[in-house]
Design a protein around this motif. Structure first.
Motif, PDB file in Angstrom:
ATOM      1  N   UNK A 298      14.555-111.814 -24.677  1.00  0.00           N
ATOM      2  CA  UNK A 298      15.673-112.213 -23.821  1.00  0.00           C
ATOM      3  C   UNK A 298      15.166-113.000 -22.615  1.00  0.00           C
ATOM      4  N   UNK A 299      14.061-112.532 -22.039  1.00  0.00           N
ATOM      5  CA  UNK A 299      13.475-113.232 -20.893  1.00  0.00           C
ATOM      6  C   UNK A 299      13.004-114.621 -21.308  1.00  0.00           C
ATOM      7  N   UNK A 300      12.375-114.708 -22.479  1.00  0.00           N
ATOM      8  CA  UNK A 300      11.906-116.000 -22.963  1.00  0.00           C
ATOM      9  C   UNK A 300      13.072-116.958 -23.184  1.00  0.00           C
ATOM     10  N   UNK A 301      14.189-116.434 -23.717  1.00  0.00           N
ATOM     11  CA  UNK A 301      15.365-117.273 -23.929  1.00  0.00           C
ATOM     12  C   UNK A 301      15.909-117.780 -22.605  1.00  0.00           C
ATOM     13  N   UNK A 302      15.921-116.914 -21.582  1.00  0.00           N
ATOM     14  CA  UNK A 302      16.380-117.325 -20.254  1.00  0.00           C
ATOM     15  C   UNK A 302      15.477-118.412 -19.688  1.00  0.00           C
TER      16      UNK A 302
END
Length: 229
Positions: free
Chosen positions: A194-198
């Motif tokens: 999720x952090x990588x997507x953000x």
């Protein structure tokens, strides 16, 4: 998605804040990071966005603590509530929700009319403003950096409370108009994917993402703010 490669990508973001050490010390570290990145800019006053991947990771609390630390050092701080889906800074300070940021963008109010005094010396607020139906079209115009930059004349630090990145696109639209953006990560909650997507979403808007803010423990609202809740 490859979890190991994703975690590696995220870990390459500079870690400018960690709750494992003293809060005051780490806030000073974050403020120094902001100043260092601003050193090569033509503007002395930085415009800085604080956001998170998903809701309730502590971005607003980090923003408030950073503002408190800066004010305690004698800096003039302006907060801008750009969290259009859940604006709440005005309620924390018992101030009016409008006119605010959206009214400024829509030319319904001037810079001077949207700035409110919080009751804490040297700390000012621009609330989110009147509700608008289509924030994407509202924010997607080239004059936004200059519009926000006008606040430099009254502040030493402009802090913008951005909405979570993954549920919406507003963080990227506003973030691209700012000098710097920092992504809050809650260690016990945030998934690396999720952090990588953000991170990828912010990069797609050419946001100046300068580091990660890692929260390891429970968030605390500054004591002076409890009196206003």
């Amino acid at each position: 998605m490859n979890t190991h490669s994703t975690q590696s990508e995220v870990s390459r973001m500079p870690l400018v804040f960690s709750r494992k050490n003293g809060v005051t010390e780490q806030l000073h570290r974050l403020r120094r990071s902001i100043a260092q990145h601003q050193a090569d800019s033509e503007h002395a006053t930085p415009t800085v966005g604080i956001c998170s991947s998903t809701p309730r990771e502590g971005a607003t609390t980090i923003l408030l603590n950073l503002a408190t630390q800066a004010v305690s050092q004698g800096e003039r701080v302006l907060l801008i509530d750009a969290n259009f889906r859940t604006p709440r800074l005005h309620a924390m300070f018992n101030l009016k929700p409008a006119p605010g940021f959206t009214d400024l963008v829509l030319s319904r109010a001037s810079h001077d009319k949207v700035v409110q005094r919080t009751g804490k010396e040297k700390l000012m607020l621009v609330s989110c403003g009147s509700v608008v139906q289509n924030t994407e079209s509202l924010l997607n115009f080239p004059g936004l950096p200059m519009l926000i930059g006008e606040f430099r004349r009254i502040a030493d630090l402009v802090l913008v409370d951005l909405p979570p990145v993954n549920p919406s696109i507003e963080a990227g639209l506003v973030g691209q108009a700012l000098d710097q953006v920092y992504l809050v990560i809650q260690a016990e909650k945030s998934r690396w994917e999720v952090v990588s997507n953000a991170r990828e979403q912010l990069n797609s808007y050419s946001v100046n993402l300068y580091g990660a803010v890692l929260n390891r423990r429970r968030h605390y609202i500054p004591e002076w703010l409890y009196n206003k809740l």
